[in-house]
Motif scaffolding. Structure first.
Motif, PDB file in Angstrom:
ATOM      1  N   MET A 156       0.836  -1.207   0.000  1.00  0.00           N
ATOM      2  CA  MET A 156       0.000   0.000   0.000  1.00  0.00           C
ATOM      3  C   MET A 156       0.868   1.254   0.000  1.00  0.00           C
ATOM      4  O   MET A 156       0.585   2.226  -0.713  1.00  0.00           O
ATOM      5  N   GLY A 157       1.935   1.229   0.805  1.00  0.00           N
ATOM      6  CA  GLY A 157       2.833   2.384   0.840  1.00  0.00           C
ATOM      7  C   GLY A 157       3.474   2.654  -0.505  1.00  0.00           C
ATOM      8  O   GLY A 157       3.576   3.815  -0.936  1.00  0.00           O
ATOM      9  N   LEU A 158       3.905   1.605  -1.192  1.00  0.00           N
ATOM     10  CA  LEU A 158       4.503   1.770  -2.519  1.00  0.00           C
ATOM     11  C   LEU A 158       3.495   2.347  -3.506  1.00  0.00           C
ATOM     12  O   LEU A 158       3.835   3.193  -4.335  1.00  0.00           O
ATOM     13  N   THR A 159       2.253   1.898  -3.415  1.00  0.00           N
ATOM     14  CA  THR A 159       1.210   2.408  -4.310  1.00  0.00           C
ATOM     15  C   THR A 159       0.995   3.898  -4.107  1.00  0.00           C
ATOM     16  O   THR A 159       0.951   4.679  -5.068  1.00  0.00           O
ATOM     17  N   PHE A 160       0.820   4.309  -2.863  1.00  0.00           N
ATOM     18  CA  PHE A 160       0.601   5.737  -2.583  1.00  0.00           C
ATOM     19  C   PHE A 160       1.815   6.570  -2.978  1.00  0.00           C
ATOM     20  O   PHE A 160       1.675   7.697  -3.474  1.00  0.00           O
ATOM     21  N   ALA A 161       3.015   6.010  -2.793  1.00  0.00           N
ATOM     22  CA  ALA A 161       4.235   6.761  -3.102  1.00  0.00           C
ATOM     23  C   ALA A 161       4.446   6.934  -4.601  1.00  0.00           C
ATOM     24  O   ALA A 161       5.106   7.893  -5.031  1.00  0.00           O
ATOM     25  N   SER A 217     -10.467   4.228  -7.180  1.00  0.00           N
ATOM     26  CA  SER A 217      -9.788   5.066  -6.193  1.00  0.00           C
ATOM     27  C   SER A 217      -8.423   4.495  -5.866  1.00  0.00           C
ATOM     28  O   SER A 217      -8.216   3.289  -5.892  1.00  0.00           O
ATOM     29  N   ILE A 218      -7.506   5.389  -5.539  1.00  0.00           N
ATOM     30  CA  ILE A 218      -6.141   4.950  -5.240  1.00  0.00           C
ATOM     31  C   ILE A 218      -6.121   4.092  -3.982  1.00  0.00           C
ATOM     32  O   ILE A 218      -5.267   3.208  -3.834  1.00  0.00           O
ATOM     33  N   GLY A 219      -7.077   4.309  -3.080  1.00  0.00           N
ATOM     34  CA  GLY A 219      -7.156   3.476  -1.885  1.00  0.00           C
ATOM     35  C   GLY A 219      -7.454   2.030  -2.213  1.00  0.00           C
ATOM     36  O   GLY A 219      -6.833   1.103  -1.657  1.00  0.00           O
ATOM     37  N   VAL A 220      -8.402   1.800  -3.135  1.00  0.00           N
ATOM     38  CA  VAL A 220      -8.730   0.437  -3.551  1.00  0.00           C
ATOM     39  C   VAL A 220      -7.550  -0.190  -4.280  1.00  0.00           C
ATOM     40  O   VAL A 220      -7.210  -1.360  -4.062  1.00  0.00           O
ATOM     41  N   SER A 221      -6.897   0.577  -5.169  1.00  0.00           N
ATOM     42  CA  SER A 221      -5.722   0.065  -5.874  1.00  0.00           C
ATOM     43  C   SER A 221      -4.618  -0.314  -4.893  1.00  0.00           C
ATOM     44  O   SER A 221      -3.964  -1.359  -5.039  1.00  0.00           O
ATOM     45  N   ALA A 222      -4.419   0.528  -3.878  1.00  0.00           N
ATOM     46  CA  ALA A 222      -3.381   0.244  -2.884  1.00  0.00           C
ATOM     47  C   ALA A 222      -3.706  -1.029  -2.107  1.00  0.00           C
ATOM     48  O   ALA A 222      -2.821  -1.858  -1.857  1.00  0.00           O
ATOM     49  N   GLN A 256       1.855   6.842  -7.043  1.00  0.00           N
ATOM     50  CA  GLN A 256       0.632   7.109  -7.808  1.00  0.00           C
ATOM     51  C   GLN A 256       0.801   8.236  -8.836  1.00  0.00           C
ATOM     52  O   GLN A 256       0.130   8.239  -9.875  1.00  0.00           O
ATOM     53  N   ASP A 257       1.694   9.176  -8.566  1.00  0.00           N
ATOM     54  CA  ASP A 257       1.923  10.280  -9.502  1.00  0.00           C
ATOM     55  C   ASP A 257       3.206  10.106 -10.309  1.00  0.00           C
ATOM     56  O   ASP A 257       3.589  10.999 -11.065  1.00  0.00           O
ATOM     57  N   VAL A 258       3.859   8.951 -10.130  1.00  0.00           N
ATOM     58  CA  VAL A 258       5.144   8.728 -10.797  1.00  0.00           C
ATOM     59  C   VAL A 258       5.006   7.785 -11.981  1.00  0.00           C
ATOM     60  O   VAL A 258       5.606   8.014 -13.038  1.00  0.00           O
ATOM     61  N   VAL A 259       4.218   6.713 -11.823  1.00  0.00           N
ATOM     62  CA  VAL A 259       4.034   5.729 -12.889  1.00  0.00           C
ATOM     63  C   VAL A 259       2.549   5.617 -13.221  1.00  0.00           C
ATOM     64  O   VAL A 259       1.687   5.732 -12.347  1.00  0.00           O
TER      65      VAL A 259
END
Length: 431
Positions: free
Chosen positions: A118-123, A136-141, A125-128
């Protein structure tokens, strides 16, 4: 393409798939890899990453778009039977003797990779650009975290069985930890799928349907004695037909409530009545699943895997980060938990190594995510890399551990057991 044209295309595709899986599995067996690794690699070889890149016309002729739904359905049959067998071979008595350390190892093996994923996903989300815009980014994470937390329990069980470690503390601890880990991961995956639904309606249906499923399974478990007695009075053919009907109904039900067929199949297998007659029935339906239908699932997964999508340096770095997070979060956390409980270094390393392998289980999860729209093709390719790397590294690490122990004890290492090519999938075999 008409129905009459589709039939010959399917038969030819099936021949190509089965032959390719067998050839690749045989080649990788020389490197000590289980059959599931060969089939995972064969699926990728037949997809756009290799065959589509080298001979796109051949790939399109063998696997036209009209054929892919057929491969999906045939692969689902294999998955449903496979997950039913996995549930049927699930044994709670393996957990009781080492319940406390297994709970600690399993908890570490779930929470740490879940948090890191989850931490990698949030970190990032705006890079890749690997996350779907309408989710939602929460569900993806949550989804990334859960898929990273999954363990290939059936493959773990097969390795322990073939190495004669079922009665050892290491074997019992690994089996119990892997069983708990996968059970929790599948429940979490079901929750993520519910959260990904449109509005509260699908989530309420999933929750209500899950409660109904638990109630039905509880009734079946309570009536297992009577069901076993009835099964003993049926012919093998009748029992086979009844088992398949009940299995397909469970798969249909969980698919309709939004939890997908694999959940119903596995849950039914856990509570299914057990007897010698039922054992024969499960043994009768298992080979056709793992030898014929599961390779179709691998190829369907391979057709959805395009490693060319990872050509961008940022995506390659992201894939490497996912692999690193997966290994650190699973192998590292389980090893540390086992050591904290006083387990010897060799036992802790082996437990972490087996828990780290994702195998077929992660492929099932990410295919579910792809079907639900939670996973983009790029993220799918990244998670396939994770599944391949963590599965491939398991056997060499176990062999290395055996050699180090043998060198320390001053004896020759035991030769690893050869895995039969008929043990397809994650390597489950008869009880």
């Amino acid at each position: 393409m008409s129905t009459t044209e589709l039939g010959p295309v399917f038969f030819l595709a099936a021949v190509v798939i089965l032959v390719t899986c067998r050839i690749v599995a045989r080649a990788l067996r020389a490197l000590g890899q289980p059959p599931v690794v060969g089939e995972m690699v064969a699926g990728v070889v037949l997809g756009p990453s290799v065959l589509g890149l080298l001979a796109p016309g051949v790939e399109e002729a063998l696997f036209p778009q009209e054929l892919r739904p057929v491969l999906f359905v045939a692969g689902q049959i294999g998955l449903v039977i496979f997950m039913f067998q996995t549930g049927y071979e699930f044994r709670t008595d393996r957990i009781r003797a080492v319940a406390r350390p297994a709970a600690a190892v399993s908890t570490a093996g779930i929470l740490v990779p879940l948090a890191l994923g989850m931490g990698l996903t949030f970190a990032t989300q705006d890079v890749v650009d690997v996350y779907p815009a309408d989710i939602s980014i929460g569900v993806s994470a949550l989804f990334v975290g859960v898929t990273i937390a999954i363990t290939a329990f059936p493959m773990l069980a097969r390795i322990i069985s073939e190495r004669g470690l079922v009665g050892t503390r290491f074997g019992s601890l690994s089996l119990a930890s892997g069983a708990l880990d996968d059970a929790v991961a599948w429940v979490l995956l079901a929750a993520v799928l519910g959260l990904a639904g449109d509005g509260a309606g699908p989530f309420a249906i999933a929750v209500g349907g899950a409660v109904g499923l638990v109630a039905m399974l509880a009734v079946l478990a309570r009536k297992s004695g009577r069901m076993t007695a009835l099964a003993g009075r049926r012919s093998d053919d009748d029992l086979l037909l009844i088992t398949v009907i009940v299995l397909f109904l469970a798969a249909w039900y969980t698919d309709r409530i939004g939890l997908y067929a694999v959940f119903g199949a596995f849950s039914l297998g856990v509570v299914f009545p057990r007897s010698e007659a039922v054992d024969r029935t499960v043994a009768a339906i298992a080979p056709i699943s793992r030898i014929v239908f599961l390779p179709l699932f691998f190829t369907y997964s391979g057709l959805n895997t395009d490693f060319a999508l990872l050509a961008q340096p940022s995506l390659l770095l992201f894939a490497a980060a996912c692999v690193a997070v997966s290994i650190l979060g699973k192998l590292g956390a389980c090893w540390l938990a086992a050591r904290a409980l006083g387990e010897p270094p060799g036992v802790a390393l082996r437990v972490g190594t087996l828990m780290n392998a994702r195998g077929l289980m992660q492929l099932i999860a990410i295919n579910i995510g792809l079907a639900a729209g939670i996973v983009t093709p790029a993220m799918f390719a990244v998670l396939v890399v994770v599944a391949l790397v963590t599965t491939v590294m398991a056997t060499p690490l176990l062999t290395l551990g055996d050699r180090l122990d043998a060198r320390r004890d001053g004896r020759a290492p035991d030769p690893p057991a050869q895995q039969p090519l008929t043990a397809t999938g994650d390597g489950t075999g008869p009880r």
